[in-house]
Design a protein around this motif. Structure first.
Motif, mmCIF file in Angstrom:
data_model
loop_
_atom_site.group_PDB
_atom_site.id
_atom_site.type_symbol
_atom_site.label_atom_id
_atom_site.label_comp_id
_atom_site.label_asym_id
_atom_site.label_seq_id
_atom_site.Cartn_x
_atom_site.Cartn_y
_atom_site.Cartn_z
ATOM 1 N N ASP A 1 7.098 -88.023 26.911
ATOM 2 C CA ASP A 1 5.734 -87.528 26.701
ATOM 3 C C ASP A 1 5.702 -86.009 26.712
ATOM 4 O O ASP A 1 6.392 -85.369 27.505
ATOM 5 C CB ASP A 1 4.794 -88.020 27.807
ATOM 6 N N LEU A 2 4.896 -85.452 25.837
ATOM 7 C CA LEU A 2 4.652 -84.011 25.804
ATOM 8 C C LEU A 2 3.190 -83.797 25.427
ATOM 9 O O LEU A 2 2.788 -84.092 24.307
ATOM 10 C CB LEU A 2 5.552 -83.316 24.780
ATOM 11 N N SER A 3 2.380 -83.322 26.374
ATOM 12 C CA SER A 3 0.972 -83.017 26.105
ATOM 13 C C SER A 3 0.770 -81.521 26.235
ATOM 14 O O SER A 3 1.275 -80.905 27.176
ATOM 15 C CB SER A 3 0.059 -83.750 27.097
ATOM 16 N N LEU A 4 0.030 -80.957 25.304
ATOM 17 C CA LEU A 4 -0.214 -79.517 25.278
ATOM 18 C C LEU A 4 -1.703 -79.234 25.123
ATOM 19 O O LEU A 4 -2.430 -80.009 24.504
ATOM 20 C CB LEU A 4 0.551 -78.881 24.111
ATOM 21 N N ALA A 5 -2.131 -78.118 25.671
ATOM 22 C CA ALA A 5 -3.510 -77.668 25.527
ATOM 23 C C ALA A 5 -3.667 -76.986 24.175
ATOM 24 O O ALA A 5 -2.777 -76.263 23.725
ATOM 25 C CB ALA A 5 -3.862 -76.694 26.651
ATOM 26 N N ILE A 6 -4.816 -77.204 23.537
ATOM 27 C CA ILE A 6 -5.179 -76.509 22.302
ATOM 28 C C ILE A 6 -6.128 -75.378 22.702
ATOM 29 O O ILE A 6 -7.168 -75.629 23.321
ATOM 30 C CB ILE A 6 -5.900 -77.436 21.307
ATOM 31 N N ILE B 1 -9.868 -75.904 24.164
ATOM 32 C CA ILE B 1 -10.824 -76.774 23.475
ATOM 33 C C ILE B 1 -10.370 -78.225 23.349
ATOM 34 O O ILE B 1 -11.147 -79.070 22.930
ATOM 35 C CB ILE B 1 -11.170 -76.226 22.082
ATOM 36 N N GLY B 2 -9.112 -78.502 23.667
ATOM 37 C CA GLY B 2 -8.639 -79.865 23.490
ATOM 38 C C GLY B 2 -7.195 -80.024 23.880
ATOM 39 O O GLY B 2 -6.612 -79.172 24.560
ATOM 40 N N SER B 3 -6.618 -81.124 23.416
ATOM 41 C CA SER B 3 -5.248 -81.463 23.772
ATOM 42 C C SER B 3 -4.586 -82.190 22.606
ATOM 43 O O SER B 3 -5.242 -82.917 21.866
ATOM 44 C CB SER B 3 -5.260 -82.356 25.010
ATOM 45 N N VAL B 4 -3.292 -81.976 22.470
ATOM 46 C CA VAL B 4 -2.505 -82.657 21.451
ATOM 47 C C VAL B 4 -1.147 -82.967 22.068
ATOM 48 O O VAL B 4 -0.678 -82.226 22.940
ATOM 49 C CB VAL B 4 -2.365 -81.790 20.169
ATOM 50 N N GLY C 1 -11.850 -77.697 11.782
ATOM 51 C CA GLY C 1 -10.447 -77.591 11.382
ATOM 52 C C GLY C 1 -9.470 -77.292 12.507
ATOM 53 O O GLY C 1 -8.265 -77.188 12.265
ATOM 54 N N TYR C 2 -9.948 -77.189 13.734
ATOM 55 C CA TYR C 2 -9.043 -76.885 14.844
ATOM 56 C C TYR C 2 -8.099 -78.046 15.142
ATOM 57 O O TYR C 2 -6.921 -77.827 15.456
ATOM 58 C CB TYR C 2 -9.826 -76.504 16.100
ATOM 59 N N GLY C 3 -8.591 -79.262 15.041
ATOM 60 C CA GLY C 3 -7.723 -80.421 15.249
ATOM 61 C C GLY C 3 -6.643 -80.500 14.186
ATOM 62 O O GLY C 3 -5.476 -80.779 14.494
ATOM 63 N N SER C 4 -7.011 -80.255 12.939
ATOM 64 C CA SER C 4 -6.021 -80.249 11.846
ATOM 65 C C SER C 4 -4.954 -79.195 12.091
ATOM 66 O O SER C 4 -3.751 -79.449 11.912
ATOM 67 C CB SER C 4 -6.704 -79.971 10.504
#
Length: 175
Positions: free
Chosen positions: A59-64, A73-76, A103-106
């Motif tokens: 697993d690798l989770s990062l902050a956006i 604003i989020g996580s990916v 477009g930030y998620g993209s």
């Protein structure tokens, strides 16, 4: 830090706990996520303290974060990373609803996928998208993901069973 066009990706911090707690207790945010049950602040803190998104090598989770003002604003992230098959599943969430559709998620998905192919030597990235989220499916297709399968009545959301669309991305598919 992993730079994108308008965002950058960074490691998760314990200080992110209040935002994650707010986001993951918002039904509008979690309706399209695998994890959609409410979570306590203590559980969120413990998750961050246990490895800040890197509980295991799979697993690798990062902050956006926004480049303009460093706003988180989020996580990916990649989940179920398989070293031998060189595959991973992708998940993304923009928790700040006022920033949806910009477009930030993209940008975050594109940035993480490039990192996965170029730095982690992944050969394929997959994701699941719910049939009631056609906007997301369209975004993923524009990013190069191909529809690979359909899991009929795979999830139960808002009182009914819904289909899940499996999508995949190979290095040569990324625009």
């Amino acid at each position: 830090m992993i730079p994108g066009e308008s965002i950058y990706l960074r490691a998760l911090e314990v200080s992110d706990q209040d935002r994650y707690h707010r986001w993951f207790n918002d039904p509008e945010v979690t309706v399209t996520l695998v994890r959609h049950e409410p979570i306590t602040l203590l559980a969120e803190r413990e998750w961050l303290e246990q490895g800040r998104g890197r509980r295991s090598p799979s697993d690798l989770s990062l902050a956006i974060c926004l480049k303009a003002d460093d706003r988180h604003i989020g996580s990916v992230g990649f989940h179920r990373i398989h070293a031998v098959n060189r595959t991973a599943s992708l998940g993304v969430v923009i928790g700040e609803r006022d920033l949806w559709g910009r477009g930030y998620g993209s940008d975050a998905v594109r940035t993480l996928c490039r990192y996965g192919f170029d730095s982690m030597n992944l050969g394929k990235i997959r994701l699941d998208v719910y049939d009631f989220n056609p906007r997301a499916a369209g975004v993923y297709e524009r990013l190069g993901f191909k529809r690979e399968g359909l899991f009929r009545k795979e999830v139960y959301r808002n009182g009914e069973y819904r289909d899940v669309i499996r999508m995949g991305l190979l290095p040569e598919d990324l625009p």
